[in-house]
Structures are given as structure tokens and as C-alpha cells.
Motif scaffolding. Sequence first.
Motif, PDB file in Angstrom:
ATOM      1  N   TRP A  49       0.830  -1.206   0.000  1.00 34.42           N
ATOM      2  CA  TRP A  49       0.000   0.000   0.000  1.00 34.42           C
ATOM      3  C   TRP A  49       0.869   1.263   0.000  1.00 34.42           C
ATOM      4  CZ3 TRP A  49      -3.998   2.499  -1.273  1.00 34.42           C
ATOM      5  CH2 TRP A  49      -4.363   3.679  -0.646  1.00 34.42           C
ATOM      6  N   ILE A  50       1.975   1.223   0.736  1.00 29.06           N
ATOM      7  CA  ILE A  50       2.893   2.373   0.753  1.00 29.06           C
ATOM      8  C   ILE A  50       3.479   2.594  -0.641  1.00 29.06           C
ATOM      9  CG2 ILE A  50       5.098   3.193   1.636  1.00 29.06           C
ATOM     10  CD1 ILE A  50       4.405   1.825   4.289  1.00 29.06           C
ATOM     11  N   ARG A  95       0.676   4.026  -2.843  1.00 27.85           N
ATOM     12  CA  ARG A  95       0.311   5.386  -2.448  1.00 27.85           C
ATOM     13  C   ARG A  95       1.383   6.392  -2.824  1.00 27.85           C
ATOM     14  NH1 ARG A  95      -0.558   6.069   3.804  1.00 27.85           N
ATOM     15  NH2 ARG A  95       1.729   5.938   3.671  1.00 27.85           N
ATOM     16  N   SER A  96       2.647   5.933  -2.864  1.00 27.42           N
ATOM     17  CA  SER A  96       3.743   6.851  -3.194  1.00 27.42           C
ATOM     18  C   SER A  96       3.739   7.244  -4.664  1.00 27.42           C
ATOM     19  CB  SER A  96       5.086   6.214  -2.831  1.00 27.42           C
ATOM     20  OG  SER A  96       5.312   5.053  -3.611  1.00 27.42           O
ATOM     21  N   ARG A 133       1.346   8.578  -7.013  1.00 24.57           N
ATOM     22  CA  ARG A 133       0.002   9.134  -7.091  1.00 24.57           C
ATOM     23  C   ARG A 133      -0.635   8.941  -8.457  1.00 24.57           C
ATOM     24  NH1 ARG A 133       0.443  14.890  -3.784  1.00 24.57           N
ATOM     25  NH2 ARG A 133       1.163  13.973  -1.799  1.00 24.57           N
ATOM     26  N   TYR A 141      -3.033   5.503  -8.771  1.00 23.34           N
ATOM     27  CA  TYR A 141      -4.414   5.449  -8.282  1.00 23.34           C
ATOM     28  C   TYR A 141      -5.249   6.624  -8.773  1.00 23.34           C
ATOM     29  CZ  TYR A 141      -2.567   8.410  -4.439  1.00 23.34           C
ATOM     30  OH  TYR A 141      -1.963   9.399  -3.705  1.00 23.34           O
ATOM     31  N   TRP A 142      -4.606   7.732  -9.171  1.00 21.76           N
ATOM     32  CA  TRP A 142      -5.378   8.819  -9.769  1.00 21.76           C
ATOM     33  C   TRP A 142      -5.979   8.383 -11.105  1.00 21.76           C
ATOM     34  CZ3 TRP A 142      -7.731  12.828  -8.035  1.00 21.76           C
ATOM     35  CH2 TRP A 142      -7.255  13.510  -6.915  1.00 21.76           C
TER      36      TRP A 142
END
Length: 288
Positions: A31-32, A35-36, A38, A41-42
Motif C-alpha cells: 500500500w505504501i 500510495r507513493s 500518485r 491510483y489517480w
Amino acid sequence: MSATTLSPVRPGGTRPADPRPRFADLLAAEWIKLRSLRSTYWVLALASLAAIAINLNAVHTDLTYIDHPPAPVPGFPPYRYDPLYHGLNSISAALMAVAAGSLGAITVFGEYTTGMIRTTFAAVPDRRGVAAAKVVLIAGLTSLAGAVVSAASFFGSNAMLASRHVGLSLTDEGCLGAVLGYAAIVPVCALIGMALGALLRHATASIVSLVMLLLIVPMMFGGDRYRLLKEIGNHLPLAAEVRLTFNPNSSTTMGKYAPSVLDSWITLGAWAAVALTVTVVLMRRRDV
């Protein structure tokens, strides 16, 4: 004076191995990583918003035709509006499939192209656990995105159609299966993207292969002239989604050799199972 605590030493001068990381720790690490970045997931978030907007706009545009239906054509049944066909349309499904598949591919080939996968496997030698964590994370995120898009599209479009008395309820025949099938295609294509990323390990090759599999290959297996070709086409991912969202009360048909609802669910399940197996096996056995 402070005391220093040392790990107990086994006979022969060796210390016990460090405890294996818990699966929750592997999920947190993945997940890290996600999430790093962007942009990854954008892409999924923007694709979800675009898919909902396309579906709702399609139904909103159709309100004029519902208020003023075309004149009946002799020899054909009267026009009847199909909320499932327009509210859960194939354009948005294809958009979500490509976005989810690209996200799945990026999570795999991204680490190989940057060389970060060596660090990952050095820290966690359990390759199967790393692969499983990636699969669970991506499948969970894309399942959530698929559910949001499907539910928002269905309930939003039918809310607009309620005043025209042509809307559907989730309890109507075929509606629950359509909503679930429309949501399920998203995580299935994400797993397919992960398999392609693990197989090809190259950004361009993975994305191009994904687009060809989802959008180009089905064009070779259309029509009702040759049953074998049609049967092959019926077992492609987006064809299964189209069958699951087909309105059983529609005035149109899916043509000859249409698969059953159960066949289409099995098709999606088979694609997901094969993609998951390919991803885990390749990440576990191939050199980095």
C-alpha cells in the motif's frame, strides 16, 4: 551503565532467523508503494468518475427520446427503452477495464523496470507472499472502484428515469446480476493486467497487450456466421460482461450462440484464476 541485549545464539554459533513478516505487513508495504505513486491510483479514480459521468450523461441525453419515442415501424415491435443497456453501457465498462488492467500491470512491471523488485525480495524472500499481497491489494481496490461505478451508474440512471416510469429496481429480473457483473469486470481485468506485467515486464508491451486483448481481439470473433469463432469471442472478458448486463426483458437479442449467465460467470472466474496463477508463479520462479 547500560546493558546490551543480544539475540540468543544457537549451538554452532548461529543466531535464529528473523521472524517471517506477517501478511498484514506485506499488505501495508504494498500500500505504501502504491500510495507513493500518485499517478497510478489517480488514473483509476479519474476513470471511475469518467465512467459514471458517461453512463449518467447517456441516460440524461435519452430523456428526449423517451418523451418523444420514434414512430413504430411496420413489422417490428414497438420501441421500448432499455435502462440496463444505456445505464451500464459498454463504453464505460471498456474504460474501467483498461484503467484497472493498466493499474495492475504497473504494480508489477514498475518494480522490475526500476530494479526495486530486488530490494523487495531481499527484504522479504517469500516471493509468494509478496505476490499474494500485490494481488489482494489491487483486487480489493479495483473491486471497490467497480462497485462504486456500477452502483452509482445503476441507481443514478434509474433515479432520472423514475419520472418517466421506465426505471428499474435492483429487485427486477436480471438487475442484481447486471450490477454485480458490471462491477466484477474491473478486478478481473486488473488481475489480467498483473499477469501481463509479470509475463512481459515492460511498460509499453504490457499496456499494448492489454488493450489488444480487451479491445482488438474481440473484433476478430464477432458475427454469427461461424459458431466456433463466436464461441471463442463469448469467452473473452468484456463479452462476458456484456452478457451479464443484458436485460432479459429487452426487445433485442444477443444473436445466435449467446452464452448463458452461468457460462459468463464461469468465464470471468476462469480469467481471474488463470491471471492470478500466472502472476504468482512467474514472480516466484523467474529471476529478477
